[in-house]
Design a protein around this motif. Structure first.
Motif, PDB file in Angstrom:
ATOM      1  N   GLY A 259       0.352  -1.097  -0.344  1.00 36.18           N
ATOM      2  CA  GLY A 259       0.360  -0.047  -0.103  1.00 36.18           C
ATOM      3  C   GLY A 259       0.562   1.136  -0.101  1.00 36.18           C
ATOM      4  N   VAL A 260       0.133   2.504   0.428  1.00 38.56           N
ATOM      5  CA  VAL A 260       0.513   3.696   0.297  1.00 38.56           C
ATOM      6  C   VAL A 260       0.181   4.450   0.953  1.00 38.56           C
ATOM      7  CG1 VAL A 260       1.078   5.854  -0.894  1.00 38.56           C
ATOM      8  CG2 VAL A 260       0.969   3.955  -1.968  1.00 38.56           C
ATOM      9  N   VAL A 261       1.086   5.042   1.858  1.00 33.78           N
ATOM     10  CA  VAL A 261       0.667   5.667   3.529  1.00 33.78           C
ATOM     11  C   VAL A 261       0.554   7.602   3.118  1.00 33.78           C
ATOM     12  CG1 VAL A 261       2.134   7.080   5.977  1.00 33.78           C
ATOM     13  CG2 VAL A 261       2.451   5.180   4.301  1.00 33.78           C
ATOM     14  N   GLU A 262      -0.758   7.297   2.745  1.00 30.35           N
ATOM     15  CA  GLU A 262      -1.701   8.822   3.332  1.00 30.35           C
ATOM     16  C   GLU A 262      -1.640   9.795   3.668  1.00 30.35           C
ATOM     17  OE1 GLU A 262      -4.693   7.373  -0.096  1.00 30.35           O
ATOM     18  OE2 GLU A 262      -5.737   7.842   1.492  1.00 30.35           O
ATOM     19  N   GLU A 263      -1.716   9.386   5.378  1.00 33.43           N
ATOM     20  CA  GLU A 263      -1.578  10.557   6.121  1.00 33.43           C
ATOM     21  C   GLU A 263      -0.772   9.719   6.783  1.00 33.43           C
ATOM     22  OE1 GLU A 263      -5.568  12.812   7.203  1.00 33.43           O
ATOM     23  OE2 GLU A 263      -6.272  11.291   6.106  1.00 33.43           O
ATOM     24  N   ARG A 264       0.370  10.533   7.820  1.00 35.45           N
ATOM     25  CA  ARG A 264       0.817  10.060   8.841  1.00 35.45           C
ATOM     26  C   ARG A 264       0.915  11.072  10.259  1.00 35.45           C
ATOM     27  NH1 ARG A 264       6.101  10.586  12.016  1.00 35.45           N
ATOM     28  NH2 ARG A 264       6.763   8.717  11.896  1.00 35.45           N
ATOM     29  N   LEU A 265       0.540  10.628  11.089  1.00 31.71           N
ATOM     30  CA  LEU A 265       0.120  11.070  12.250  1.00 31.71           C
ATOM     31  C   LEU A 265       0.612  11.123  13.674  1.00 31.71           C
ATOM     32  CD1 LEU A 265      -3.662  10.368  11.945  1.00 31.71           C
ATOM     33  CD2 LEU A 265      -2.884  12.626  11.052  1.00 31.71           C
ATOM     34  N   PHE A 266       1.620  11.694  14.210  1.00 30.19           N
ATOM     35  CA  PHE A 266       2.426  11.426  15.419  1.00 30.19           C
ATOM     36  C   PHE A 266       2.241  12.072  16.500  1.00 30.19           C
ATOM     37  CE2 PHE A 266       6.145  13.406  18.191  1.00 30.19           C
ATOM     38  CZ  PHE A 266       6.622  12.518  17.994  1.00 30.19           C
ATOM     39  N   PHE A 267       2.553  10.998  17.076  1.00 25.67           N
ATOM     40  CA  PHE A 267       1.028  11.137  18.803  1.00 25.67           C
ATOM     41  C   PHE A 267       2.282  11.041  19.808  1.00 25.67           C
ATOM     42  CE2 PHE A 267      -1.812   9.162  16.328  1.00 25.67           C
ATOM     43  CZ  PHE A 267      -3.167  10.040  15.723  1.00 25.67           C
ATOM     44  N   GLY A 268       3.881  10.919  19.526  1.00 26.38           N
ATOM     45  CA  GLY A 268       4.855  10.990  20.497  1.00 26.38           C
ATOM     46  C   GLY A 268       5.036   9.764  20.548  1.00 26.38           C
ATOM     47  N   PRO A 269       4.902   8.949  22.017  1.00 26.98           N
ATOM     48  CA  PRO A 269       5.499   7.546  21.553  1.00 26.98           C
ATOM     49  C   PRO A 269       4.876   6.218  20.132  1.00 26.98           C
ATOM     50  CG  PRO A 269       3.721   7.803  22.998  1.00 26.98           C
ATOM     51  CD  PRO A 269       3.362   8.792  22.500  1.00 26.98           C
ATOM     52  N   ARG A 270       4.038   6.973  19.336  1.00 33.69           N
ATOM     53  CA  ARG A 270       3.481   5.678  18.141  1.00 33.69           C
ATOM     54  C   ARG A 270       3.100   7.034  17.244  1.00 33.69           C
ATOM     55  NH1 ARG A 270      -0.981   7.780  21.652  1.00 33.69           N
ATOM     56  NH2 ARG A 270      -3.519   7.477  20.539  1.00 33.69           N
ATOM     57  N   VAL A 271       2.688   6.425  16.326  1.00 32.75           N
ATOM     58  CA  VAL A 271       2.424   6.837  15.273  1.00 32.75           C
ATOM     59  C   VAL A 271       1.282   6.797  15.094  1.00 32.75           C
ATOM     60  CG1 VAL A 271       4.533   8.195  14.395  1.00 32.75           C
ATOM     61  CG2 VAL A 271       4.088   6.171  13.627  1.00 32.75           C
ATOM     62  N   GLY A 272       0.205   7.252  13.366  1.00 32.46           N
ATOM     63  CA  GLY A 272      -0.876   6.437  13.380  1.00 32.46           C
ATOM     64  C   GLY A 272      -1.086   7.270  11.928  1.00 32.46           C
ATOM     65  N   LEU A 273      -0.950   5.632  11.148  1.00 33.61           N
ATOM     66  CA  LEU A 273      -0.959   5.367   9.426  1.00 33.61           C
ATOM     67  C   LEU A 273      -2.296   5.373   8.797  1.00 33.61           C
ATOM     68  CD1 LEU A 273       2.552   4.313   9.904  1.00 33.61           C
ATOM     69  CD2 LEU A 273       2.304   6.570   9.251  1.00 33.61           C
ATOM     70  N   TRP A 274      -2.673   6.000   8.162  1.00 34.75           N
ATOM     71  CA  TRP A 274      -3.786   5.597   7.452  1.00 34.75           C
ATOM     72  C   TRP A 274      -3.361   5.589   6.069  1.00 34.75           C
ATOM     73  CZ3 TRP A 274      -8.842   5.616   8.491  1.00 34.75           C
ATOM     74  CH2 TRP A 274      -9.320   5.590   9.007  1.00 34.75           C
ATOM     75  N   VAL A 275      -3.119   4.121   5.449  1.00 33.39           N
ATOM     76  CA  VAL A 275      -2.750   3.773   4.421  1.00 33.39           C
ATOM     77  C   VAL A 275      -4.267   3.091   3.350  1.00 33.39           C
ATOM     78  CG1 VAL A 275      -1.297   1.186   3.766  1.00 33.39           C
ATOM     79  CG2 VAL A 275      -1.251   2.743   5.760  1.00 33.39           C
ATOM     80  N   ARG A 276      -3.321   3.221   2.069  1.00 32.22           N
ATOM     81  CA  ARG A 276      -4.571   2.673   0.588  1.00 32.22           C
ATOM     82  C   ARG A 276      -4.061   1.652   0.842  1.00 32.22           C
ATOM     83  NH1 ARG A 276      -9.420   4.590  -0.486  1.00 32.22           N
ATOM     84  NH2 ARG A 276      -8.239   6.650   0.126  1.00 32.22           N
ATOM     85  N   VAL A 277      -4.534   0.227   0.772  1.00 30.11           N
ATOM     86  CA  VAL A 277      -4.585  -0.818   0.356  1.00 30.11           C
ATOM     87  C   VAL A 277      -5.751  -1.363  -0.746  1.00 30.11           C
ATOM     88  CG1 VAL A 277      -3.645  -3.092   1.298  1.00 30.11           C
ATOM     89  CG2 VAL A 277      -2.906  -1.347   2.309  1.00 30.11           C
ATOM     90  N   LYS A 278      -5.325  -2.065  -2.054  1.00 34.74           N
ATOM     91  CA  LYS A 278      -5.915  -1.739  -2.922  1.00 34.74           C
ATOM     92  C   LYS A 278      -7.554  -1.832  -2.976  1.00 34.74           C
ATOM     93  CE  LYS A 278      -4.460  -7.433  -2.565  1.00 34.74           C
ATOM     94  NZ  LYS A 278      -5.050  -8.386  -2.292  1.00 34.74           N
ATOM     95  N   GLY A 279      -7.295  -0.291  -3.345  1.00 36.47           N
ATOM     96  CA  GLY A 279      -8.215   0.637  -2.866  1.00 36.47           C
ATOM     97  C   GLY A 279      -9.136   1.074  -1.300  1.00 36.47           C
ATOM     98  N   VAL A 280      -8.470   0.419  -0.366  1.00 34.07           N
ATOM     99  CA  VAL A 280      -9.204   0.486   0.816  1.00 34.07           C
ATOM    100  C   VAL A 280      -8.466   0.814   2.182  1.00 34.07           C
ATOM    101  CG1 VAL A 280     -10.195  -0.798   2.696  1.00 34.07           C
ATOM    102  CG2 VAL A 280     -10.479  -1.839   0.707  1.00 34.07           C
ATOM    103  N   ARG A 281      -8.867   2.180   2.381  1.00 30.40           N
ATOM    104  CA  ARG A 281      -8.118   3.016   3.273  1.00 30.40           C
ATOM    105  C   ARG A 281      -8.328   2.102   4.515  1.00 30.40           C
ATOM    106  NH1 ARG A 281      -6.913   8.885   3.995  1.00 30.40           N
ATOM    107  NH2 ARG A 281      -7.529   9.686   5.965  1.00 30.40           N
ATOM    108  N   LEU A 282      -7.230   2.203   5.369  1.00 32.42           N
ATOM    109  CA  LEU A 282      -7.293   0.857   6.211  1.00 32.42           C
ATOM    110  C   LEU A 282      -6.130   2.248   7.777  1.00 32.42           C
ATOM    111  CD1 LEU A 282      -5.924  -2.180   4.881  1.00 32.42           C
ATOM    112  CD2 LEU A 282      -8.176  -1.818   6.239  1.00 32.42           C
ATOM    113  N   TYR A 283      -6.279   2.468   8.383  1.00 29.40           N
ATOM    114  CA  TYR A 283      -5.202   2.822   9.614  1.00 29.40           C
ATOM    115  C   TYR A 283      -5.046   1.612  10.745  1.00 29.40           C
ATOM    116  CZ  TYR A 283      -4.437   5.677  14.187  1.00 29.40           C
ATOM    117  OH  TYR A 283      -4.014   6.483  15.250  1.00 29.40           O
ATOM    118  N   LEU A 284      -3.829   2.098  11.137  1.00 28.09           N
ATOM    119  CA  LEU A 284      -2.860   1.067  12.082  1.00 28.09           C
ATOM    120  C   LEU A 284      -1.976   2.383  12.803  1.00 28.09           C
ATOM    121  CD1 LEU A 284      -0.377  -0.258  10.109  1.00 28.09           C
ATOM    122  CD2 LEU A 284      -1.077   0.601   8.768  1.00 28.09           C
ATOM    123  N   GLU A 285      -1.259   2.004  14.085  1.00 28.68           N
ATOM    124  CA  GLU A 285      -0.524   2.332  14.817  1.00 28.68           C
ATOM    125  C   GLU A 285       0.920   1.325  14.887  1.00 28.68           C
ATOM    126  OE1 GLU A 285      -2.805   3.638  18.153  1.00 28.68           O
ATOM    127  OE2 GLU A 285      -3.799   5.357  17.381  1.00 28.68           O
TER     128      GLU A 285
END
Length: 316
Positions: free
Chosen positions: A265-291
């Motif tokens: 996939g491709v990272v669309e948004e990267r959110l910095f939360f200090g001890p972790r990052v949140g990543l919005w990723v586009r995979v096979k046309g589906v937008r997913l979030y992980l930390e």
């Protein structure tokens, strides 16, 4: 045990709820504004008359009883303290009304002043107190007469975020110490999960799901419940199929996704939360979030691992 089956209709809205609450249990009524939470509390308190149904506590039928005979403690969102009375007098008010003997009344007020950490403020008027201190006075007053049933309507709603976080654990400790059967109304899932043994989700006057906080959060019944509880990865049947899951709605909890794997996939948004990052990723046309502890920058390729065993099927 508290047992109820109550219905109340208003123009354009009807509440119909059947519930049971164990003695000493704290149950949170959780739902958006207009779902019927406060209406249900007022029906239990006797401030509203149901169109039909019953309310029993410990086998006693409370349905025909007026509010003053139900032995219910009620904490309103705005606290409703008496401005002309001191802290101690506010706490003692229900005890005076109930004709407690003076010595017993004074002992109970002293006990609550200590428990709520209000002893230094006993002779102050409400206007001299902070919002958090007023909340503790209102809680002490609601508990003073040892109610068999305690009703809390958005008890922290009038406080700012810092005070709410500070008082959440205080309120939890106070409820545990008193042991009263408690119904808590809130629209905040964090409050519900921290304070309650069980949560009951209301939507448009109907119960959607009831269970322990961990169970309800981990396995929401349907897409609406999952979205209300703050879950991000809610897949349509088409999106589920694209990711190799059965073609129906699914929730992917955070533990279902991790860095590294065969999904590209491709990272669309990267959110910095200090001890972790949140990543919005586009995979096979589906937008997913992980930390993750760290992750690539926006626009960078990424490889993910999906554990299909963690996917939670949802009703529509």
């Amino acid at each position: 045990m508290l047992e109820l089956a109550l219905a109340k209709a208003f123009p354009g809205f009807r509440l119909s709820v059947r519930l049971s609450v164990a003695e000493g249990e704290t149950l949170a009524l959780l739902g958006p504004s207009g779902s019927g939470k406060s209406t249900l509390l007022k029906l239990i308190a006797g401030l509203l008359k149901p169109d039909e149904g019953f309310l029993r506590f410990g086998g006693e039928d409370l349905t025909p009883l007026p509010p003053e005979r139900r032995k219910v403690g009620f904490l309103f969102q705005d606290y409703a303290l008496f401005p002309h009375l001191t802290v101690a007098e506010n706490i003692a008010f229900s005890l005076v009304e109930a004709r407690w003997p003076k010595r017993a009344r004074e002992a109970r007020v002293e006990e609550l002043l200590e428990r709520m950490e209000l002893a230094p403020h006993a002779k102050k008027r409400p206007k001299e107190l902070s919002g958090g201190e007023q909340q503790r006075v209102a809680l002490a007053r609601a508990l003073a007469n040892r109610p068999r049933l305690l009703l809390l309507d958005e008890p922290l709603g009038a406080l700012d975020l810092r005070l709410r976080e500070e008082l959440l654990l205080f309120l939890r400790k106070a409820l545990k110490a008193e042991g009263a059967t408690t119904l808590l109304v809130t629209h905040d899932q964090g409050e519900a999960f921290l304070l309650a043994h069980r949560v009951a989700l209301l939507r448009e006057g109907r119960l959607v799901q009831v269970g322990r906080p961990e169970e309800v959060y981990a396995r929401p019944k349907d897409t609406w419940t999952a979205r209300f509880l703050g879950h991000k990865n809610l897949l349509s049947p088409e999106e589920s199929r694209a990711l190799g899951l059965p073609p129906k709605a699914h929730l992917l909890p955070l533990k279902a996704l991790a860095l590294g794997g065969s999904l590209e996939g491709v990272v669309e948004e990267r959110l910095f939360f200090g001890p972790r990052v949140g990543l919005w990723v586009r995979v096979k046309g589906v937008r997913l979030y992980l930390e993750a502890p760290e992750g690539p920058e926006e626009g960078a390729p990424i490889a993910l691992r999906l554990d299909p065993a963690q996917a939670v099927p949802l009703e529509g």
